[in-house]
Design a protein around this motif. Structure first.
Motif, PDB file in Angstrom:
ATOM      1  N   GLU A  56      -0.035   6.993   2.193  1.00  0.00           N
ATOM      2  CA  GLU A  56      -0.812   7.415   2.134  1.00  0.00           C
ATOM      3  C   GLU A  56      -2.417   7.298   2.051  1.00  0.00           C
ATOM      4  O   GLU A  56      -2.533   7.267   2.889  1.00  0.00           O
ATOM      5  CB  GLU A  56      -0.911   8.750   0.260  1.00  0.00           C
ATOM      6  N   LYS A  57      -2.146   5.893   1.086  1.00  0.00           N
ATOM      7  CA  LYS A  57      -3.537   4.809   1.482  1.00  0.00           C
ATOM      8  C   LYS A  57      -3.426   4.060   3.055  1.00  0.00           C
ATOM      9  O   LYS A  57      -4.003   4.133   3.865  1.00  0.00           O
ATOM     10  CB  LYS A  57      -3.475   4.134   0.405  1.00  0.00           C
ATOM     11  N   GLN A  58      -2.220   3.736   3.869  1.00  0.00           N
ATOM     12  CA  GLN A  58      -1.456   2.917   4.427  1.00  0.00           C
ATOM     13  C   GLN A  58      -2.908   4.016   5.582  1.00  0.00           C
ATOM     14  O   GLN A  58      -3.018   3.694   6.428  1.00  0.00           O
ATOM     15  CB  GLN A  58      -0.309   2.820   4.905  1.00  0.00           C
ATOM     16  N   GLN A  59      -2.135   5.143   5.596  1.00  0.00           N
ATOM     17  CA  GLN A  59      -2.268   6.630   6.166  1.00  0.00           C
ATOM     18  C   GLN A  59      -4.026   6.682   6.860  1.00  0.00           C
ATOM     19  O   GLN A  59      -4.611   6.702   7.298  1.00  0.00           O
ATOM     20  CB  GLN A  59      -1.685   8.286   6.481  1.00  0.00           C
ATOM     21  N   GLU A  60      -4.187   7.270   5.398  1.00  0.00           N
ATOM     22  CA  GLU A  60      -5.933   6.985   5.499  1.00  0.00           C
ATOM     23  C   GLU A  60      -6.238   5.494   5.517  1.00  0.00           C
ATOM     24  O   GLU A  60      -7.137   5.720   6.521  1.00  0.00           O
ATOM     25  CB  GLU A  60      -6.240   6.576   3.198  1.00  0.00           C
ATOM     26  N   LEU A  61      -6.054   4.477   5.424  1.00  0.00           N
ATOM     27  CA  LEU A  61      -6.214   3.311   6.504  1.00  0.00           C
ATOM     28  C   LEU A  61      -6.371   3.075   7.335  1.00  0.00           C
ATOM     29  O   LEU A  61      -7.199   2.715   8.515  1.00  0.00           O
ATOM     30  CB  LEU A  61      -6.343   1.783   5.266  1.00  0.00           C
ATOM     31  N   PHE A  81     -11.290  -1.770   3.314  1.00  0.00           N
ATOM     32  CA  PHE A  81     -10.082  -2.973   2.960  1.00  0.00           C
ATOM     33  C   PHE A  81     -10.249  -2.867   1.686  1.00  0.00           C
ATOM     34  O   PHE A  81      -9.827  -4.189   0.779  1.00  0.00           O
ATOM     35  CB  PHE A  81      -9.187  -3.716   3.755  1.00  0.00           C
ATOM     36  N   SER A 139      -8.869   5.718   8.868  1.00  0.00           N
ATOM     37  CA  SER A 139     -10.549   4.800   8.692  1.00  0.00           C
ATOM     38  C   SER A 139     -10.842   3.300   9.936  1.00  0.00           C
ATOM     39  O   SER A 139     -11.949   3.537  10.691  1.00  0.00           O
ATOM     40  CB  SER A 139     -10.729   4.369   7.758  1.00  0.00           C
ATOM     41  N   GLN A 183       1.066  -0.986  -0.213  1.00  0.00           N
ATOM     42  CA  GLN A 183       0.064  -0.085   0.374  1.00  0.00           C
ATOM     43  C   GLN A 183       1.008   1.536  -0.423  1.00  0.00           C
ATOM     44  O   GLN A 183       1.875   1.493   0.858  1.00  0.00           O
ATOM     45  CB  GLN A 183      -0.856   0.004   1.067  1.00  0.00           C
ATOM     46  N   PRO A 184       0.466   2.529  -0.700  1.00  0.00           N
ATOM     47  CA  PRO A 184       1.043   3.550  -0.847  1.00  0.00           C
ATOM     48  C   PRO A 184       1.171   3.873   0.444  1.00  0.00           C
ATOM     49  O   PRO A 184      -0.229   3.800   0.509  1.00  0.00           O
ATOM     50  CB  PRO A 184       1.083   4.031  -1.919  1.00  0.00           C
TER      51      PRO A 184
END
Length: 166
Positions: free
Chosen positions: A26-31, A56, A34, A23-24
């Protein structure tokens, strides 16, 4: 397969985030945000199992446990058993308690590499390797012995040890 193991404090700051599929950042931080918003919005008297398909993707579940000031969460797909994942969190926390004598948030923050080593002995590549806290502790003690031996060897001057001489 386990997709992620997350440890967050009660303010939502990630203290450990291990993703087993790329996961990039930015995507990790968003996940992480969430997952925290889902966890912290739930009442304390509801189950620790959450359907996370909206976060997810299809066929994913989240199991979490709240200990003191930390949330321990595991995201996984349908190939894993929910109760087994809850037990996995328990093994992780028990092992950390053995390592740090009642683990707290500061232990996680200041012993980051040891926490990762413990987690890697339990889960590697998204697959569960060991579910016995005792066996994990044996492996951690062996790793510590090897590190101590390695550090001791590195402290001996090369001229004394015979290394580096021709």
């Amino acid at each position: 397969m386990i997709q992620a193991v997350l440890v967050m404090n009660t303010q939502g700051k990630p203290r450990l985030a291990k993703f087993y599929d790329f996961q990039p950042v930015e995507k990790q931080q968003e996940l992480i945000r969430s997952v925290f918003s889902v966890i912290c919005s739930r009442a304390e008297n509801v189950s620790d199992f959450v359907d996370t398909e909206s976060i997810f993707g299809q066929d994913t579940r989240l199991v979490y446990k709240h200990f003191a000031t930390l949330y321990f969460a595991v995201v996984f797909d349908s190939s894993e058993n929910e109760l087994a994942m809850l037990d996995l969190i328990q093994v992780f926390v028990e092992t950390l308690d053995k390592c740090f004598k009642n683990v707290c948030e500061l232990d996680v923050v200041f012993n980051y590499s040891k926490i990762h080593t413990v987690l890697d002995e339990i889960v590697f590549g998204g697959q569960v390797l060991e579910v016995s806290s005792t066996e994990v502790m044996k492996a951690i003690e062996e790793i510590s012995k090897l590190e101590t031996t390695s550090n001791a060897i590195n402290l001996v001057p090369k001229s004394v040890s015979g290394w580096g001489t021709r």
